[in-house]
Design a protein around this motif. Structure first.
Motif, mmCIF file in Angstrom:
data_model
loop_
_atom_site.group_PDB
_atom_site.id
_atom_site.type_symbol
_atom_site.label_atom_id
_atom_site.label_comp_id
_atom_site.label_asym_id
_atom_site.label_seq_id
_atom_site.Cartn_x
_atom_site.Cartn_y
_atom_site.Cartn_z
ATOM 1 N N ARG A 146 46.006 -45.902 -40.632
ATOM 2 C CA ARG A 146 46.794 -47.138 -40.552
ATOM 3 C C ARG A 146 48.139 -46.994 -41.251
ATOM 4 O O ARG A 146 49.159 -47.464 -40.746
ATOM 5 C CB ARG A 146 46.025 -48.300 -41.181
ATOM 6 N N TYR A 201 51.763 -47.149 -39.394
ATOM 7 C CA TYR A 201 52.756 -48.124 -39.842
ATOM 8 C C TYR A 201 54.087 -47.439 -40.128
ATOM 9 O O TYR A 201 55.151 -47.932 -39.729
ATOM 10 C CB TYR A 201 52.259 -48.835 -41.097
ATOM 11 N N ARG A 252 55.721 -46.386 -36.815
ATOM 12 C CA ARG A 252 56.256 -47.548 -36.118
ATOM 13 C C ARG A 252 57.536 -48.039 -36.774
ATOM 14 O O ARG A 252 58.447 -48.506 -36.110
ATOM 15 C CB ARG A 252 55.219 -48.668 -36.125
ATOM 16 N N LYS A 253 57.607 -47.920 -38.087
ATOM 17 C CA LYS A 253 58.782 -48.376 -38.818
ATOM 18 C C LYS A 253 60.006 -47.513 -38.480
ATOM 19 O O LYS A 253 61.127 -48.006 -38.468
ATOM 20 C CB LYS A 253 58.506 -48.332 -40.314
#
Length: 59
Positions: free
Chosen positions: A35, A39, A42-43
């Motif tokens: 996760r 994250y 994606r950032k």
């Protein structure tokens, strides 16, 4: 005992406890790592808005 030494001791105990917990809950730790990596990936991705819309060129 000074404050920096006390803080270091508390952090060492917390790290030791986290390592022991990680041994017994490896699947949960791996899911958490996934996760976090998703994250961060994606950032990094950004949506780039085109200067000219596709619909304007069709006219």
């Amino acid at each position: 005992m000074s404050f920096p030494m006390l803080l270091r001791t508390v952090l060492e105990i917390a790290l030791f406890a986290a390592v022991i917990w990680g041994f017994f809950h490896e699947d949960r730790l791996a899911a958490f790592e996934r996760r976090v990596f998703c994250y961060l990936k994606r950032k990094k991705l950004k949506v780039i808005k085109p200067a000219v819309s596709h619909f304007e060129t069709i006219k």
